[in-house]
Design an enzyme around this catalytic site. Structure first.
Site, short mmCIF file in Angstrom:
data_model
loop_
_atom_site.label_atom_id
_atom_site.label_comp_id
_atom_site.label_asym_id
_atom_site.label_seq_id
_atom_site.Cartn_x
_atom_site.Cartn_y
_atom_site.Cartn_z
N HIS A 43 -5.48 3.76 -1.96
CA HIS A 43 -6.97 3.37 -1.38
C HIS A 43 -7.25 5.20 -2.26
O HIS A 43 -6.82 6.24 -1.79
CB HIS A 43 -6.71 3.61 0.38
CG HIS A 43 -9.18 4.12 1.29
ND1 HIS A 43 -8.91 3.42 2.46
CD2 HIS A 43 -9.70 4.08 0.43
CE1 HIS A 43 -9.22 3.68 2.43
NE2 HIS A 43 -10.57 4.19 1.05
N GLU A 97 -10.79 -9.46 2.40
CA GLU A 97 -9.85 -9.46 3.75
C GLU A 97 -9.90 -9.15 4.60
O GLU A 97 -11.56 -8.21 5.28
CB GLU A 97 -9.10 -7.87 2.66
CG GLU A 97 -8.11 -7.18 3.34
CD GLU A 97 -7.14 -6.32 2.85
OE1 GLU A 97 -7.34 -6.07 1.17
OE2 GLU A 97 -6.34 -5.77 3.08
N HIS A 142 -4.05 -4.41 6.86
CA HIS A 142 -4.31 -2.95 8.28
C HIS A 142 -3.16 -3.32 9.94
O HIS A 142 -3.12 -5.08 10.92
CB HIS A 142 -5.33 -3.35 8.95
CG HIS A 142 -5.87 -1.72 9.06
ND1 HIS A 142 -5.22 -0.58 10.07
CD2 HIS A 142 -5.98 -0.85 8.72
CE1 HIS A 142 -5.86 0.19 10.58
NE2 HIS A 142 -5.77 -0.10 9.46
N ARG A 181 -7.44 12.81 0.77
CA ARG A 181 -5.74 13.17 1.56
C ARG A 181 -4.95 12.57 1.13
O ARG A 181 -4.07 13.18 1.38
CB ARG A 181 -6.67 12.88 3.17
CG ARG A 181 -6.28 11.58 3.31
CD ARG A 181 -6.10 11.20 4.55
NE ARG A 181 -7.68 11.57 5.21
CZ ARG A 181 -8.35 10.91 6.52
NH1 ARG A 181 -7.34 10.17 7.43
NH2 ARG A 181 -9.31 11.29 6.93
N ARG A 230 3.60 18.72 1.23
CA ARG A 230 4.58 19.74 0.64
C ARG A 230 4.04 20.71 -0.14
O ARG A 230 3.90 21.65 -1.35
CB ARG A 230 5.90 19.37 0.18
CG ARG A 230 7.29 19.80 1.14
CD ARG A 230 7.36 21.02 1.65
NE ARG A 230 8.02 21.21 2.86
CZ ARG A 230 9.65 21.28 2.74
NH1 ARG A 230 9.57 21.51 1.27
NH2 ARG A 230 10.78 21.52 3.40
N GLU A 252 -8.42 0.00 -3.06
CA GLU A 252 -9.33 0.55 -1.68
C GLU A 252 -9.65 1.69 -2.17
O GLU A 252 -10.14 2.71 -2.40
CB GLU A 252 -8.21 0.58 -1.28
CG GLU A 252 -7.62 -0.46 -0.72
CD GLU A 252 -6.51 -0.63 0.75
OE1 GLU A 252 -6.08 -1.52 1.41
OE2 GLU A 252 -7.24 0.87 1.59
N HIS A 289 0.89 5.75 1.96
CA HIS A 289 1.74 7.00 2.60
C HIS A 289 3.11 7.43 1.81
O HIS A 289 3.39 8.60 2.31
CB HIS A 289 1.97 6.48 3.54
CG HIS A 289 0.76 6.08 5.15
ND1 HIS A 289 -0.29 7.89 4.58
CD2 HIS A 289 0.69 5.00 5.16
CE1 HIS A 289 -1.11 6.32 5.37
NE2 HIS A 289 -1.26 5.80 5.64
N HIS A 344 1.60 0.78 6.02
CA HIS A 344 2.27 1.61 6.69
C HIS A 344 3.82 1.65 7.70
O HIS A 344 4.62 1.84 7.41
CB HIS A 344 1.17 2.30 8.09
CG HIS A 344 1.29 2.99 8.93
ND1 HIS A 344 2.34 3.25 10.23
CD2 HIS A 344 1.85 4.93 8.37
CE1 HIS A 344 2.52 4.77 10.88
NE2 HIS A 344 1.98 5.43 9.75
N THR A 401 -8.72 3.74 8.39
CA THR A 401 -10.08 2.83 8.05
C THR A 401 -10.21 1.91 9.41
O THR A 401 -9.09 0.91 10.07
CB THR A 401 -9.56 1.60 6.87
OG1 THR A 401 -9.07 2.14 5.58
CG2 THR A 401 -10.92 0.75 6.58
N ASN A 437 0.33 -1.08 0.23
CA ASN A 437 0.46 -0.34 0.37
C ASN A 437 0.98 0.54 0.36
O ASN A 437 1.40 1.78 1.13
CB ASN A 437 -0.78 -0.53 1.30
CG ASN A 437 -1.98 1.15 1.60
OD1 ASN A 437 -1.25 2.35 1.53
ND2 ASN A 437 -2.96 0.95 1.28
N ARG A 483 -9.06 7.95 -0.67
CA ARG A 483 -10.49 8.42 -0.55
C ARG A 483 -11.17 9.07 -0.23
O ARG A 483 -10.86 10.51 -1.32
CB ARG A 483 -9.62 8.92 1.14
CG ARG A 483 -9.01 7.92 1.49
CD ARG A 483 -8.16 7.96 3.53
NE ARG A 483 -9.64 8.76 4.39
CZ ARG A 483 -9.87 7.66 5.25
NH1 ARG A 483 -9.44 6.78 5.09
NH2 ARG A 483 -10.66 7.71 5.72
N1 PXP Z 1 -5.75 -3.39 3.63
C1 PXP Z 1 -7.02 -2.55 4.08
C2 PXP Z 1 -8.17 -2.52 3.56
C3 PXP Z 1 -6.73 -0.96 4.05
O1 PXP Z 1 -7.56 -0.33 4.44
C4 PXP Z 1 -5.40 -0.85 4.66
C5 PXP Z 1 -5.10 0.55 5.01
O2 PXP Z 1 -5.04 1.06 4.20
C6 PXP Z 1 -4.24 -1.35 4.96
C7 PXP Z 1 -4.28 -2.89 4.05
C8 PXP Z 1 -2.98 -1.15 4.96
O3 PXP Z 1 -2.62 -1.25 6.62
P1 PXP Z 1 -1.24 -0.54 7.13
O4 PXP Z 1 -0.77 0.88 6.04
O5 PXP Z 1 -1.88 -0.30 8.69
O6 PXP Z 1 -0.31 -1.75 6.75
#
Ligand code: PXP
Length: 246
Positions: A46, A154, A193, A52, A21, A73, A13, A216, A104, A10, A48
């Site tokens: 994702h 998931e 997650h 963001r 910035r 996502e 971030h 993350h 989430t 993912n 959103r």
């Molecule tokens: N899976 C889903 C459905 C999520 O919403 C997220 C966070 O955006 C993740 C996986 C990844 O989570 P993390 O960033 O905590 O690894």
């Protein structure tokens, strides 16, 4: 031999850092190329409703770059379904979304949302997109996903990741039970997650789980893996400019 677990990375971030910035760096499309070169199996992003981090343009450019399969996502809204049908990611993971949340925070209410979700899942599936529902490890939710017509679920691993001691064991057992049920119902089972190097092992050992989506912790770790090299490159550029290279 056990089947190799797929890894979706993912990259939200990377966009969070870029947006701090408001410029173009770091570029999520460059991150997607690194994800591919590092041996991951898909890129997860994702989009959103409040945009963001990842933007519509990021999604368009990631698809145009023609790299790894994209796992989009998104919330189950008409706007997002239209974007997905237009953009054609390989996979969509439908997540619940509240604007005020930091991330989430829980799984989708597939039981309560069955009537709304079913036509949207059907529209995505008709466009050739594999649809997963992001669910807490709860039997009623998994059964609802089957009725709704999703091809995959998931499992939300957040509660497991936040728990310690016996509570973590109990959360792991919930994940294991939900994964078994998903497989029995013919649903592909993903999880994600909050996963880190320290807590990924027990989830990775659940045999019915075929894919993990992790973001993350990887971006956080990358700061420390990459910072020294970035500083050395800057030091070198400065010293070359001054003619003071050692
Ligand atoms: N899976 C889903 C459905 C999520 O919403 C997220 C966070 O955006 C993740 C996986 C990844 O989570 P993390 O960033 O905590 O690894």
């Amino acid at each position: 031999m056990a089947e190799r677990l797929r890894l979706g990375v993912n990259i939200d971030h990377v966009a969070t850092l870029r947006n701090a910035r408001g410029g173009a760096m770091p570029d999520p499309v460059r991150a997607a190329a690194v994800v591919s070169a590092a041996g991951a199996d898909s890129v997860t992003a994702h989009l959103r409703e409040d945009r963001r981090h990842i933007s519509d343009e990021d999604i368009r450019r990631i698809r145009a770059s023609g790299g790894l399969p994209l796992n989009l996502e998104m919330a189950a809204t008409d706007e997002m379904v239209e974007i997905a049908v237009r953009t054609r990611p390989a996979h969509v993971c439908i997540v619940p979304e509240r604007r005020e949340e930091l991330t989430t925070e829980g799984g989708l209410d597939a039981v309560g949302g069955e009537a709304d979700l079913a036509p949207r899942v059907a529209r995505l599936a008709d466009a050739g997109i594999q649809v997963a529902l992001f669910l807490d490890p709860d039997a009623a939710q998994v059964e609802a996903a089957r009725r709704i017509g999703a091809g995959a679920i998931e499992l939300h691993t957040g509660e497991y990741c936040n728990a310690t001691g016996a509570a973590a064991g109990a959360e792991l057992a919930r994940l294991e039970r939900a994964a078994r049920l998903a497989a029995e119902l013919g649903l592909e089972c993903h999880a994600g997650h909050g996963l880190t190097l320290d807590n990924v092992g027990p989830v990775a050992r659940i045999p019915q789980v075929v894919e993990l989506n992790i973001g993350h912790a990887l971006v956080a770790e990358a700061v420390f893996d990459g910072l020294a090299a970035a500083i050395r490159a800057m030091r070198m550029a400065m010293d070359r400019a001054r003619g003071t290279v050692a």
